[in-house]
Write a protein that holds these residues in place. Sequence first.
Motif, PDB file in Angstrom:
ATOM      1  N   ASP A 231       3.172   9.915  11.432  1.00 49.28           N
ATOM      2  CA  ASP A 231       3.925  10.034  12.690  1.00 49.28           C
ATOM      3  C   ASP A 231       4.579   8.696  13.004  1.00 49.28           C
ATOM      4  N   THR A 232       5.503   8.716  13.962  1.00 49.12           N
ATOM      5  CA  THR A 232       6.071   7.495  14.525  1.00 49.12           C
ATOM      6  C   THR A 232       5.734   7.491  16.001  1.00 49.12           C
ATOM      7  N   ILE A 233       5.047   6.456  16.431  1.00 49.65           N
ATOM      8  CA  ILE A 233       4.639   6.326  17.831  1.00 49.65           C
ATOM      9  C   ILE A 233       4.942   4.904  18.274  1.00 49.65           C
ATOM     10  N   GLY A 234       5.616   4.780  19.407  1.00 48.06           N
ATOM     11  CA  GLY A 234       5.913   3.450  19.939  1.00 48.06           C
ATOM     12  C   GLY A 234       6.708   2.582  18.990  1.00 48.06           C
ATOM     13  N   GLY A 235       7.539   3.207  18.176  1.00 50.94           N
ATOM     14  CA  GLY A 235       8.390   2.452  17.261  1.00 50.94           C
ATOM     15  C   GLY A 235       7.714   2.041  15.965  1.00 50.94           C
ATOM     16  N   GLU A 236       6.463   2.435  15.753  1.00 51.91           N
ATOM     17  CA  GLU A 236       5.764   2.107  14.512  1.00 51.91           C
ATOM     18  C   GLU A 236       5.489   3.365  13.708  1.00 51.91           C
ATOM     19  N   ARG A 237       5.557   3.247  12.375  1.00 55.83           N
ATOM     20  CA  ARG A 237       5.227   4.355  11.495  1.00 55.83           C
ATOM     21  C   ARG A 237       3.720   4.297  11.241  1.00 55.83           C
ATOM     22  N   TYR A 238       3.058   5.441  11.351  1.00 52.79           N
ATOM     23  CA  TYR A 238       1.625   5.513  11.074  1.00 52.79           C
ATOM     24  C   TYR A 238       1.410   6.175   9.724  1.00 52.79           C
ATOM     25  N   LEU A 239       0.678   5.459   8.865  1.00 54.45           N
ATOM     26  CA  LEU A 239       0.426   5.883   7.497  1.00 54.45           C
ATOM     27  C   LEU A 239      -1.075   6.023   7.288  1.00 54.45           C
ATOM     28  N   ARG A 240      -1.457   6.901   6.360  1.00 54.18           N
ATOM     29  CA  ARG A 240      -2.862   7.141   6.053  1.00 54.18           C
ATOM     30  C   ARG A 240      -3.023   7.052   4.543  1.00 54.18           C
ATOM     31  N   PRO A 241      -4.129   6.465   4.077  1.00 56.37           N
ATOM     32  CA  PRO A 241      -4.343   6.414   2.629  1.00 56.37           C
ATOM     33  C   PRO A 241      -4.343   7.811   2.025  1.00 56.37           C
TER      34      PRO A 241
ATOM     35  N   ARG B  63       0.828  -1.209   0.000  1.00 61.67           N
ATOM     36  CA  ARG B  63       0.000   0.000   0.000  1.00 61.67           C
ATOM     37  C   ARG B  63       0.861   1.256   0.000  1.00 61.67           C
ATOM     38  N   VAL B  64       0.320   2.308  -0.626  1.00 63.90           N
ATOM     39  CA  VAL B  64       0.957   3.624  -0.619  1.00 63.90           C
ATOM     40  C   VAL B  64       0.113   4.524   0.265  1.00 63.90           C
ATOM     41  N   GLY B  65       0.779   5.294   1.119  1.00 67.21           N
ATOM     42  CA  GLY B  65       0.058   6.209   1.994  1.00 67.21           C
ATOM     43  C   GLY B  65       0.923   7.384   2.391  1.00 67.21           C
TER      44      GLY B  65
ATOM     45  N   GLY C 184      -8.601   8.728   5.296  1.00 68.17           N
ATOM     46  CA  GLY C 184      -9.043   7.369   5.603  1.00 68.17           C
ATOM     47  C   GLY C 184      -8.399   6.888   6.881  1.00 68.17           C
ATOM     48  N   LYS C 185      -8.614   5.621   7.181  1.00 72.80           N
ATOM     49  CA  LYS C 185      -8.126   5.028   8.426  1.00 72.80           C
ATOM     50  C   LYS C 185      -6.619   4.774   8.347  1.00 72.80           C
ATOM     51  N   GLU C 186      -5.907   5.271   9.358  1.00 70.75           N
ATOM     52  CA  GLU C 186      -4.461   5.049   9.439  1.00 70.75           C
ATOM     53  C   GLU C 186      -4.159   3.587   9.727  1.00 70.75           C
ATOM     54  N   TRP C 187      -2.960   3.167   9.348  1.00 71.38           N
ATOM     55  CA  TRP C 187      -2.488   1.846   9.728  1.00 71.38           C
ATOM     56  C   TRP C 187      -1.048   1.975  10.192  1.00 71.38           C
ATOM     57  N   ALA C 188      -0.622   1.020  10.989  1.00 65.69           N
ATOM     58  CA  ALA C 188       0.739   1.014  11.532  1.00 65.69           C
ATOM     59  C   ALA C 188       1.609   0.093  10.685  1.00 65.69           C
ATOM     60  N   ALA C 189       2.864   0.502  10.511  1.00 61.89           N
ATOM     61  CA  ALA C 189       3.822  -0.295   9.749  1.00 61.89           C
ATOM     62  C   ALA C 189       5.156  -0.303  10.470  1.00 61.89           C
TER      63      ALA C 189
END
Length: 74
Positions: A25-35, A19-21, A39-44
């Motif tokens: 932000d980076t929170i708790g060691g995860e990158r947060y991406l949004r479409p 997915r491209v988004g 839309g709904k963010e997801w963690a990567a």
Amino acid sequence: MDVFTPRVGQLVRDRRTGRVGEYMDTIGGERYLRPEGGGKEWAADPVNVGPVAPDLEYANPAGAPKGSLRSAQQ
């Protein structure tokens, strides 16, 4: 191994899902991406987040949804 550090709002690819988004932000060691366009963010995992391929560009051709990706070679 160097981990890519995106700028807020930059288009990135989640290599795990394909997915491209937009990087949010980076929170708790995860990158947060949004479409693109919202839309709904997801963690990567940061090791799975990289820049969008250089042969793609961010564009909004007439009639296309806002923020559509298209090949720069068209």
